[in-house]
Design a protein around this motif. Structure first.
Motif, PDB file in Angstrom:
ATOM      1  N   GLY A 110     -17.540 -71.995 -28.162  1.00  0.00           N
ATOM      2  CA  GLY A 110     -16.952 -73.117 -27.644  1.00  0.00           C
ATOM      3  C   GLY A 110     -17.573 -74.476 -27.756  1.00  0.00           C
ATOM      4  N   ILE A 111     -18.389 -74.590 -28.470  1.00  0.00           N
ATOM      5  CA  ILE A 111     -19.143 -76.113 -28.703  1.00  0.00           C
ATOM      6  C   ILE A 111     -18.415 -76.629 -29.680  1.00  0.00           C
ATOM      7  CG2 ILE A 111     -21.295 -77.047 -29.441  1.00  0.00           C
ATOM      8  CD1 ILE A 111     -22.813 -74.501 -28.980  1.00  0.00           C
ATOM      9  N   LYS A 112     -18.008 -78.165 -29.293  1.00  0.00           N
ATOM     10  CA  LYS A 112     -17.441 -79.046 -30.283  1.00  0.00           C
ATOM     11  C   LYS A 112     -18.110 -79.613 -31.440  1.00  0.00           C
ATOM     12  CE  LYS A 112     -14.635 -83.154 -30.238  1.00  0.00           C
ATOM     13  NZ  LYS A 112     -14.205 -84.549 -29.392  1.00  0.00           N
ATOM     14  N   VAL A 113     -17.527 -79.403 -32.655  1.00  0.00           N
ATOM     15  CA  VAL A 113     -18.586 -80.056 -33.796  1.00  0.00           C
ATOM     16  C   VAL A 113     -17.716 -80.844 -34.370  1.00  0.00           C
ATOM     17  CG1 VAL A 113     -19.427 -79.407 -35.986  1.00  0.00           C
ATOM     18  CG2 VAL A 113     -19.622 -77.847 -33.904  1.00  0.00           C
ATOM     19  N   SER A 114     -18.139 -82.314 -34.647  1.00  0.00           N
ATOM     20  CA  SER A 114     -17.795 -83.449 -35.429  1.00  0.00           C
ATOM     21  C   SER A 114     -18.390 -83.500 -36.885  1.00  0.00           C
ATOM     22  CB  SER A 114     -17.763 -84.705 -34.740  1.00  0.00           C
ATOM     23  OG  SER A 114     -16.897 -84.370 -33.417  1.00  0.00           O
ATOM     24  N   ILE A 115     -17.611 -83.724 -37.817  1.00  0.00           N
ATOM     25  CA  ILE A 115     -18.409 -84.064 -39.150  1.00  0.00           C
ATOM     26  C   ILE A 115     -18.186 -85.440 -39.358  1.00  0.00           C
ATOM     27  CG2 ILE A 115     -17.779 -83.241 -41.550  1.00  0.00           C
ATOM     28  CD1 ILE A 115     -19.007 -81.068 -39.852  1.00  0.00           C
ATOM     29  N   VAL A 116     -19.052 -85.948 -39.910  1.00  0.00           N
ATOM     30  CA  VAL A 116     -19.291 -87.321 -40.519  1.00  0.00           C
ATOM     31  C   VAL A 116     -19.176 -87.291 -42.126  1.00  0.00           C
ATOM     32  CG1 VAL A 116     -20.376 -89.563 -40.462  1.00  0.00           C
ATOM     33  CG2 VAL A 116     -20.140 -88.375 -38.355  1.00  0.00           C
ATOM     34  N   SER A 117     -18.348 -87.610 -42.487  1.00  0.00           N
ATOM     35  CA  SER A 117     -18.200 -87.267 -44.288  1.00  0.00           C
ATOM     36  C   SER A 117     -19.082 -88.468 -45.008  1.00  0.00           C
ATOM     37  CB  SER A 117     -16.852 -87.224 -44.694  1.00  0.00           C
ATOM     38  OG  SER A 117     -15.927 -86.482 -44.197  1.00  0.00           O
ATOM     39  N   SER A 118     -19.513 -88.013 -46.058  1.00  0.00           N
ATOM     40  CA  SER A 118     -20.215 -88.915 -46.964  1.00  0.00           C
ATOM     41  C   SER A 118     -20.103 -88.572 -48.416  1.00  0.00           C
ATOM     42  CB  SER A 118     -21.696 -88.704 -46.634  1.00  0.00           C
ATOM     43  OG  SER A 118     -22.124 -87.510 -47.133  1.00  0.00           O
ATOM     44  N   VAL A 119     -20.399 -89.276 -49.223  1.00  0.00           N
ATOM     45  CA  VAL A 119     -20.574 -88.924 -50.566  1.00  0.00           C
ATOM     46  C   VAL A 119     -21.343 -87.443 -50.927  1.00  0.00           C
ATOM     47  CG1 VAL A 119     -21.239 -89.901 -53.214  1.00  0.00           C
ATOM     48  CG2 VAL A 119     -20.322 -91.529 -51.303  1.00  0.00           C
TER      49      VAL A 119
END
Length: 491
Positions: A110-119
């Motif tokens: 139940g841990i929230k994960v955010s993805i910061v995209s890149s090239v």
């Protein structure tokens, strides 16, 4: 409980960092880098950011799987206390095993994960080589290359060619499908000014490049002719043969017209096994496979099914009938496996009686083989002799019954009694674990060899067999038997 933000560092140039990526790292309470071995790290250090890397994991653990799992678990442990920023080379969702492990574990906890995209490095390679992925692109992991499948008709980019040992593994795998001289391209630090290196070379040389490192990928272009053909190639050939401009003979075939070939090719496989000829065995198996693909192609044209339906059904059947492997059943012996298979088969096919299973044995099987299978199924429910002696007594009984009718002109009864006799002999074979079909074929082959001996001896004596008496031929037959015995004794 904190959150996890996973940041992509791009292929290597700090110019490829997004503003959001920089902002997330600058505001991080706790920041981790999978590795310091990335050109962008120098820029991060100039920003004065504090971080911890996991390079030591690579030195202390024996496999990459252990390394990646250990890193993922440590990120999760840190996130249980506070918000965490985890930075990885390239794009977080492209060829990044630790991210996939973190996503799975975090979902469970139940841990929230955010993805910061890149090239990603793929973008960089595509840009450096000027290739269009719309033509077909497959990305493979150099560290997992032995388990992965190549696509020779597409562009292939193989990442994580960390060192010359990995390059050697990749080379050996590629050489299964590509010629040694195939021109490939090693790319180091794609898209990174001042560090990028692009070098075309023959495939056989890729593990000789001393400059290969953690920023290296390999590009393999599409080819027209493969070194080895695969199952999909056979399907494509059959589609061509039965296509609009295909072969007239192949186009006119039907399931019925091909029946004889399936039988012939199957028996040629058995012959190759008996002869111990491995090359012939391989070739004959291919001929049987061709018949399977041929029938599937005809069925597809008729809208009945296609080859994928065939492979789907047999794979599904193998999984469902091996519940001791893919389920919870326990089978410790081959006999238990067979019993379990039969029970599952009864349920699948709706058999309500033992007779149903007997009738299900194909009528087109060779008669000896069919009778063996029918007897075996009956024996499984206890309808059987206690020992081979009982079966032998039945053979004697059937011989006597045949002797009672063989001089009559009641050919129907004669045929019936001979059938009973053969059926009784098959029973004896079953008790002795001898396949009657193979036993009779062996005897037939032995007969041919001994007859050949008689003919050769007759010719050497200047005689024609048609002019010889039965006694003369019988004497040569006994000589042939003795000759065979002596050869066996020497062996």
């Amino acid at each position: 409980m904190g959150n996890i933000t996973i940041v992509g560092l791009g292929p290597g140039s700090f110019d490829d960092l997004t503003l959001r990526a920089v902002r997330e790292m600058e505001n991080a309470k706790a920041m981790f880098l999978r590795t310091r071995k990335h050109p962008t790290v120098e820029y991060i250090e100039k920003l004065g950011l504090i971080f911890k890397s996991f390079d030591e994991e690579y030195d202390t653990l024996s496999t990459f799987e252990d390394v990646y799992m250990n890193i993922a678990q440590k990120i999760i442990e840190a996130a249980r206390i506070e918000d965490v920023v985890y930075a990885v080379p390239g794009h977080p969702l492209v060829a990044e095993d630790t991210v996939q492990r973190i996503l799975k574990i975090s979902e469970d906890e139940g841990i929230k994960v955010s993805i910061v995209s890149s090239v990603s490095f793929i973008d960089a390679v595509i840009g450096s080589l000027s290739i269009d992925p719309i033509e077909g692109l497959k990305v493979l992991d150099g560290l997992q290359i032995k388990e992965q499948k190549l696509d020779t008709a597409s562009h292939n980019i193989i990442t994580q060619v960390y060192n010359r040992r990995v390059a050697s593994d990749v080379k050996l795998k590629l050489m299964e499908q590509y010629e040694d001289e195939t021109q490939v391209i090693l790319i180091k630090a794609a898209g990174v000014p001042g560090l990028e290196r692009i070098e075309p070379m023959p495939l056989y040389e890729i593990d000789r490049a001393e400059w290969v490192d953690y920023l290296t990928s390999l590009y393999v272009p599409p080819i027209n002719k493969k070194k080895r053909y695969e199952f999909e190639d056979l399907i494509s050939v059959m589609e061509r043969l039965r296509g609009e401009d295909g072969c007239p003979w192949d186009k006119e075939q039907t399931h019925e017209s091909l029946k004889q070939y399936l039988i012939e090719e199957s028996y040629e496989v058995l012959e190759a096994i008996d002869e111990g000829d491995i090359d012939k065995f391989c070739e004959e198996l291919g001929d049987v496979l061709l018949q399977v693909v041929f029938h599937a192609s005809i069925a597809m044209d008729r809208g009945d099914f296609d080859i994928t339906d065939v492979t789907d059904r047999i794979t599904d059947k193998m999984i469902k009938r091996h519940t001791h492997i893919f389920g919870s059943d326990i089978c410790d012996t081959p006999d238990q496996v067979v019993d379990n298979w039969e029970e599952i088969k009864k349920k699948e096919q709706g058999f309500n009686t033992v007779t149903d299973t007997l009738r299900h044995v194909p009528k087109n099987l060779p008669a000896l083989m069919r009778s063996y299978k029918v007897q075996d199924k009956a024996a499984r429910v206890g309808f059987d002799w206690d020992s081979v002696e009982g079966a032998l007594l039945k053979v004697n009984e059937e011989i006597r019954e045949f002797l009672d009718v063989y001089k009559s002109e009641n050919y129907g009864k004669i045929e019936e009694e001979l059938g009973d006799l053969l059926f009784a002999v098959v029973n004896v074979c079953r008790f002795q674990n001898v396949m009657p079909e193979f036993a009779l074929n062996g005897t037939t082959e032995k007969f041919i060899k001994r007859f050949s001996y008689i003919e050769r001896e007759a010719i050497s004596q200047g005689k024609k067999m048609e002019k010889m008496t039965l006694e003369e031929m019988d004497a040569l037959w006994n000589a042939a038997k003795m000759n065979n015995f002596l050869k066996s004794d020497k062996n």
